[in-house]
Scaffold this motif. Structure first.
Motif, PDB file in Angstrom:
ATOM      1  N   UNK A 369       0.841  -1.202   0.000  1.00 41.38           N
ATOM      2  CA  UNK A 369       0.000   0.000   0.000  1.00 41.38           C
ATOM      3  C   UNK A 369       0.881   1.259   0.000  1.00 41.38           C
ATOM      4  N   UNK A 370       2.033   1.184   0.660  1.00 39.87           N
ATOM      5  CA  UNK A 370       2.978   2.312   0.649  1.00 39.87           C
ATOM      6  C   UNK A 370       3.461   2.576  -0.780  1.00 39.87           C
ATOM      7  N   UNK A 371       3.673   1.520  -1.538  1.00 35.85           N
ATOM      8  CA  UNK A 371       4.049   1.662  -2.949  1.00 35.85           C
ATOM      9  C   UNK A 371       2.965   2.414  -3.705  1.00 35.85           C
ATOM     10  N   UNK A 372       1.745   1.937  -3.473  1.00 36.65           N
ATOM     11  CA  UNK A 372       0.599   2.452  -4.228  1.00 36.65           C
ATOM     12  C   UNK A 372       0.363   3.935  -3.934  1.00 36.65           C
ATOM     13  N   UNK A 373       0.589   4.362  -2.684  1.00 43.03           N
ATOM     14  CA  UNK A 373       0.286   5.740  -2.304  1.00 43.03           C
ATOM     15  C   UNK A 373       1.541   6.556  -1.996  1.00 43.03           C
ATOM     16  N   UNK A 374       2.656   6.163  -2.608  1.00 42.61           N
ATOM     17  CA  UNK A 374       3.891   6.937  -2.476  1.00 42.61           C
ATOM     18  C   UNK A 374       4.245   7.355  -1.057  1.00 42.61           C
ATOM     19  N   UNK A 375       4.140   6.454  -0.116  1.00 42.12           N
ATOM     20  CA  UNK A 375       4.529   6.721   1.269  1.00 42.12           C
ATOM     21  C   UNK A 375       3.729   7.840   1.941  1.00 42.12           C
ATOM     22  N   UNK A 376       2.575   8.180   1.381  1.00 41.80           N
ATOM     23  CA  UNK A 376       1.747   9.229   1.980  1.00 41.80           C
ATOM     24  C   UNK A 376       0.892   8.615   3.087  1.00 41.80           C
ATOM     25  N   UNK A 377       1.357   8.805   4.346  1.00 48.91           N
ATOM     26  CA  UNK A 377       0.709   8.136   5.482  1.00 48.91           C
ATOM     27  C   UNK A 377      -0.798   8.414   5.568  1.00 48.91           C
ATOM     28  N   UNK A 378      -1.201   9.646   5.200  1.00 45.58           N
ATOM     29  CA  UNK A 378      -2.615   9.988   5.368  1.00 45.58           C
ATOM     30  C   UNK A 378      -3.505   9.199   4.406  1.00 45.58           C
ATOM     31  N   UNK A 379      -2.922   8.696   3.320  1.00 45.07           N
ATOM     32  CA  UNK A 379      -3.688   7.834   2.409  1.00 45.07           C
ATOM     33  C   UNK A 379      -3.454   6.360   2.720  1.00 45.07           C
ATOM     34  N   UNK A 380      -2.221   6.056   3.129  1.00 47.18           N
ATOM     35  CA  UNK A 380      -1.837   4.654   3.350  1.00 47.18           C
ATOM     36  C   UNK A 380      -2.582   4.031   4.533  1.00 47.18           C
ATOM     37  N   UNK A 381      -2.638   4.756   5.651  1.00 45.52           N
ATOM     38  CA  UNK A 381      -3.179   4.133   6.865  1.00 45.52           C
ATOM     39  C   UNK A 381      -4.658   3.737   6.754  1.00 45.52           C
ATOM     40  N   UNK A 382      -5.536   4.636   6.253  1.00 42.09           N
ATOM     41  CA  UNK A 382      -6.934   4.204   6.097  1.00 42.09           C
ATOM     42  C   UNK A 382      -7.072   3.028   5.124  1.00 42.09           C
ATOM     43  N   UNK A 383      -6.294   3.037   4.089  1.00 44.47           N
ATOM     44  CA  UNK A 383      -6.353   1.945   3.114  1.00 44.47           C
ATOM     45  C   UNK A 383      -5.894   0.634   3.756  1.00 44.47           C
ATOM     46  N   UNK A 384      -4.864   0.724   4.593  1.00 42.89           N
ATOM     47  CA  UNK A 384      -4.373  -0.474   5.285  1.00 42.89           C
ATOM     48  C   UNK A 384      -5.490  -1.061   6.160  1.00 42.89           C
ATOM     49  N   UNK A 385      -6.153  -0.211   6.926  1.00 39.79           N
ATOM     50  CA  UNK A 385      -7.278  -0.675   7.754  1.00 39.79           C
ATOM     51  C   UNK A 385      -8.349  -1.313   6.881  1.00 39.79           C
ATOM     52  N   UNK A 386      -8.684  -0.633   5.781  1.00 38.30           N
ATOM     53  CA  UNK A 386      -9.752  -1.124   4.916  1.00 38.30           C
ATOM     54  C   UNK A 386      -9.428  -2.509   4.358  1.00 38.30           C
ATOM     55  N   UNK A 387      -8.176  -2.680   3.930  1.00 39.43           N
ATOM     56  CA  UNK A 387      -7.789  -3.936   3.294  1.00 39.43           C
ATOM     57  C   UNK A 387      -7.538  -5.041   4.310  1.00 39.43           C
ATOM     58  N   UNK A 388      -6.902  -4.713   5.421  1.00 45.19           N
ATOM     59  CA  UNK A 388      -6.381  -5.765   6.283  1.00 45.19           C
ATOM     60  C   UNK A 388      -7.345  -6.258   7.355  1.00 45.19           C
ATOM     61  N   UNK A 389      -8.226  -5.378   7.838  1.00 44.24           N
ATOM     62  CA  UNK A 389      -9.122  -5.800   8.928  1.00 44.24           C
ATOM     63  C   UNK A 389      -9.926  -7.064   8.569  1.00 44.24           C
TER      64      UNK A 389
END
Ligand code: FAD
Ligand code: EGU
Length: 501
Positions: A369-389
């Motif tokens: 996800x960091x790859x996909x959102x260029x290390x932009x934490x504000x986009x990466x973290x919600x996406x991580x929750x969405x995908x991984x939970x």
């Protein structure tokens, strides 16, 4: 002369710094020059600081992932450096490493190193009450899981993290509290001193009783559940006999006895670590060495001479039964500041051998996800929750389901029977029916997809209901079931295991 060399000179802290044979400069002047250079490079490419809290299995691996992406990584671990410690306290001595965990290790170039020190387990070995042992392969040739030493794995991962110049390991740093608004963390050290530290991103890898998670619990719309199961576990060591493994080494040995269960994984030193699972009240009923032997005589008689009567009497009282907890929560993040991973996000009961594997896979998922959102934490973290939970919740549920199922009615015959039915249906329809444990253990099929597929396969199985029922009754009415099994097994072996890939 490069900047690192200049800094090295300055570290000597001498007023006069000799740079070349031709000229010398006053240290203070040089320091000024270097400071300006640092400030400039700081401004143009200020590297983000990632604080990994917890230097256990997931924290140490995660540090490698973040270091590889170029972040400045600071690991904070409450314990002393386990590589220097004489005795390593902690949970379970060895663990089953499977595909998901191996893939994560591969991402940081550690797979070979760990696999070479693991012991392959190609099959389970089911021990019946009578002492008969029946192997059930995990899959085709080349499909195996590995028994790895937890302490060694942790040490290797810490050493690997340290090879990155942008990583620092801070031991004896116990996170006491942190502020979710400011991101300021407070650490306490053994001598009682406190330190306050800030980071751009806080990664909570501090295990099932996570201190990072405490701040999540105070927030609105944070979902949390934790369940202690009525069973505890106890580890017993089975020593080598005449310098050799006391049982066949390349197996995960299982003694399924409904409420009571024991499993054993091999170690490099030719011992086995046996893990006894039973209800706490049963642990408490046994208070003397003789009662221990009496209990083993009733449920695990073949293990007594292998562990040894005297060792068993002593080992059993070394530590009380250890608790097992299942934790589910969501979301896994707070803003662009903090994320929970590994057991801190999802402690699972060990009845699928997936806790560490899932935690390691967390690291790959975040990295992608960091790859996909260029290390932009504000986009990466919600996406991580969405995908991984959904996936972590799925494995937590599966592990709990398996615990309940095994406890309720899994004796050695039932275990053998179920695995044979699974394998048999897979043999009939290799594309359509894939055993659940195969998807979980040997693929990176998303856990929630594996569960979906399993439910769907159940419907297919239901359509074969008449066949299954017949099979079941045939099995049930054969008194020497395990002999029958060996016939089926050689059938399976000849048709399936030697089938071209
Ligand atoms: P931990 O390993 O718990 O690491 C957390 C780290 O954080 C520790 O080093 C701790 O000292 C540190 N820490 C804690 N609090 C703080 C703080 N306040 N400040 C700083 N540092 C802190 N998984 C498998 O995949 N396969 C298996 O076969 C398997 N078998 C298991 C058998 C048993 C009996 C049990 C109990 C578990 C088993 N597991 C297995 C699960 C596995 O042990 C865990 O999933 C794994 O250890 C999780 O790693 P972690 O790094 O998230 O947490
Ligand atoms: C428990 C404690 C056998 C290590 C689940 C199998 C485990 C492990 C199984 C522990 C079982 C149970 C699977 C693997 C593995 C089996 C699995 C359980 C490793 C469904 C160190 N489980 N474990 N299932 O299929 O998928 O062999 O402590 F007894 S490895 Cl409970 Cl694959």
């Amino acid at each position: 002369m490069g900047l690192p060399q200049l800094l090295l000179f300055l570290n000597l802290n001498s007023p006069l710094v000799k740079i070349t044979h031709e000229w010398t400069v006053r240290g203070s002047d040089l320091r000024k020059a270097v400071n300006t250079m640092e400030e400039q490079s700081d401004r143009s490419s200020k590297r983000k600081v990632v604080a990994v809290v917890g230097g256990g299995l997931v924290g140490a691996l995660n540090a490698c992932f973040f270091a590889k992406r170029g972040f400045d990584v600071e690991v904070f671990e409450s314990r002393e450096d386990i590589r220097q410690a004489k005795v390593v306290k902690g949970r379970s001595i060895n663990l089953a490493l499977s595909h998901r965990g191996r893939q994560a290790l591969k991402h940081v170039g550690m797979e070979e190193k760990i696999v070479s020190k693991g012991i392959p387990m190609h099959a389970r070995m089911i021990h019946s009450l009578s002492g008969k042992q029946s192997p059930i392969p995990y899959g085709k040739k080349g499909q195996f899981i590995l028994s790895v030493d937890r302490a060694n794995l942790n040490k290797e991962l810490l050493t690997e993290a340290e090879t990155y110049s942008n990583t620092k390991l801070n031991f004896d740093h116990k996170l006491q509290d942190w502020n979710a608004e400011t991101g300021l963390m407070t650490f306490v050290r053994c001598d009682g001193s406190k330190q306050q530290i800030e980071a751009d991103l806080i990664v909570g890898c501090d295990g099932a009783f996570s201190a990072i998670r405490k701040q999540f619990l105070r927030r609105s719309r944070f979902n949390y559940s934790q369940t202690y199961i009525p069973h505890g576990y106890m580890e017993l060591t089975m020593p080598p006999i005449n310098g050799e493994f006391a049982m066949k080494p390349n197996y995960l040995h299982i003694w399924p006895r409904n409420t009571f269960m024991m499993i054993a994984l091999p170690n490099l030193d030719k011992t086995f670590t046996c893990t006894l699972f039973m209800p706490f009240e049963e642990f408490e009923k046994i208070t003397t060495g003789d009662e221990v032997i009496e209990f083993f005589q009733k449920y695990f008689p073949d293990a007594i001479p292998l562990i040894g009567v005297d060792a068993l009497k002593k080992d059993y009282f070394r530590l009380p039964g250890q608790a097992m907890v299942s934790v589910k929560c969501s979301p896994y993040h707070i803003g662009n500041k903090c994320v929970l991973m590994g057991d801190a996000a999802h402690a699972v009961v060990p009845f699928y051998g997936q806790g560490m594997n899932a935690g390691f896979e967390d690291c790959i998922v975040l990295d992608e996800i960091m790859d996909k959102f260029n290390d932009d934490f504000s986009a990466v973290l919600p996406e991580y929750t969405r995908v991984r939970v959904p996936d972590d919740h799925a494995i937590a549920d599966l592990a709990m389901y398996n615990y309940i199922e095994m406890r309720a009615h899994v004796n050695s015959k039932w275990f053998l029977f179920r695995k044979y039915v699974d394998n048999f249906l897979h043999l009939l329809m290799p594309k359509k029916i894939i055993p659940l444990y195969t998807m979980v253990t040997f693929t990176r099929t998303r856990y929630h997809k594996a569960v979906e597929r399993w439910h769907w396969q159940d419907k297919v199985r239901l359509s074969l209901y008449p066949v299954s029922v017949q099979t079941f009754y045939i099995f049930r009415h054969i008194s020497h079931l395990e002999d029958f099994n060996s016939v089926i097994q050689s059938l399976l072996k000849s048709q399936y295991y030697h089938q071209p890939a």
